[in-house]
Design an enzyme around this catalytic site. Structure first.
Site, PDB file in Angstrom:
ATOM      1  N   SER A  50       0.862  -1.179   0.000  1.00 45.55           N
ATOM      2  CA  SER A  50       0.000   0.000   0.000  1.00 45.55           C
ATOM      3  C   SER A  50       0.898   1.228   0.000  1.00 45.55           C
ATOM      4  CB  SER A  50      -0.882  -0.005   1.256  1.00 45.55           C
ATOM      5  OG  SER A  50      -1.490   1.253   1.468  1.00 45.55           O
ATOM      6  N   TYR A  70      -1.141  -0.882  10.427  1.00 47.61           N
ATOM      7  CA  TYR A  70      -1.351  -1.176   9.014  1.00 47.61           C
ATOM      8  C   TYR A  70      -0.163  -0.684   8.185  1.00 47.61           C
ATOM      9  CZ  TYR A  70      -3.588  -1.259   4.420  1.00 47.61           C
ATOM     10  OH  TYR A  70      -3.888  -1.498   3.101  1.00 47.61           O
TER      11      TYR A  70
END
Length: 258
Positions: free
Chosen positions: A148, A161
């Protein structure tokens, strides 16, 4: 039942919804056979994706998988190879997150950090390890992991995350070296994707605010769709044989803002 068909086969984790489901459909359109793995809670959604793939003429299989369980990972890899007779691609799409402000360190319990790491990092590694033999036997094996922009710049839904997606980048580089020359390993680092993970963890009002922010700040004034990420994924798995160890960012130009 073993199938001796030479049509290539891809195994996609987290393929019941969002980007994973889009990948299943994209591979089916590209004449690949598809193994759709899912948690028990999303079996109905996975079966719907299977039906879509089969309607395109692609053979498809739904398999229950918890990527944090190594025995389950190994069993699924074996089942898929036995069922189709081969395995040529692995797409590690399974992932989790919670939205927790980065500065609120006390709001991020160790359990959430562990859960995020177990799925996003350990699960990715365990699936690579489980599928390695089958991918090597393919003679043209390829893996795509999902990182990401959070892993590149430390932003995103939570510190946990972002850290997990940074680890996926390092894991991709390590695996690209370790599994060469038999298997190529690359990663995709998406920006915000409509219909992706945030849509399953945010309330509608919060989701709308996030999407409005990205539409305002991205140089390309549109939201990425799961099909956009899926198209890049198919390219990396089925495309040029010289690409390995790459982390490819797709963020509508957001990184241009520094």
């Amino acid at each position: 039942m073993t199938n001796c068909d030479n049509t290539p086969v891809v195994l996609i984790t987290g393929a019941a919804t969002g980007i994973g489901a889009a990948c299943a459909r994209a591979f089916a359109r590209s004449n690949w056979r598809v193994a759709i793995t899912t948690l028990a809670a999303t079996t109905a959604e996975a079966e719907a994706v299977r039906a879509e793939c089969e309607a395109m003429g692609a053979a498809a299989l739904v398999v229950a998988l918890d990527v944090t369980n190594d025995d389950n990972c190994r069993a699924v890899a074996l089942e898929v190879e036995r069922h189709f007779g081969r395995l040529d691609g692995l797409v590690n799409c399974a992932g989790v997150t919670r939205f927790i402000p980065h500065a609120d360190l006390e709001a991020l319990p160790s359990s959430e950090f562990g859960r995020t790491n177990d799925v996003n990092v350990l699960g990715t590694f365990q699936m690579i390890r489980a599928c390695r033999g089958a991918l090597e036997r393919s003679g043209n094996g390829a893996i795509v992991n999902y990182s990401s922009i959070a892993g590149l710049s430390g932003v995103g839904s939570s510190v946990a995350y972002a850290a997990s997606k940074g680890a996926v980048i390092s894991l991709t580089l390590s695996m690209a070296r370790a599994l060469a020359p038999h298997i190529r390993v690359n990663a995709v680092a998406p920006g915000y994707v409509a219909g992706g993970l945030p849509s399953r963890v945010l309330e509608p009002a919060a989701l709308a605010a996030v999407e409005a922010k990205y539409l305002e700040t991205q140089p390309l004034k549109t939201l990425l769709q799961p099909d956009d990420i899926a198209a890049l994924t198919v390219f990396l798995v089925a495309g040029p044989a010289g690409i390995t160890g790459e982390i490819i960012r797709m963020d509508n130009g957001l990184h241009l803002n520094g």
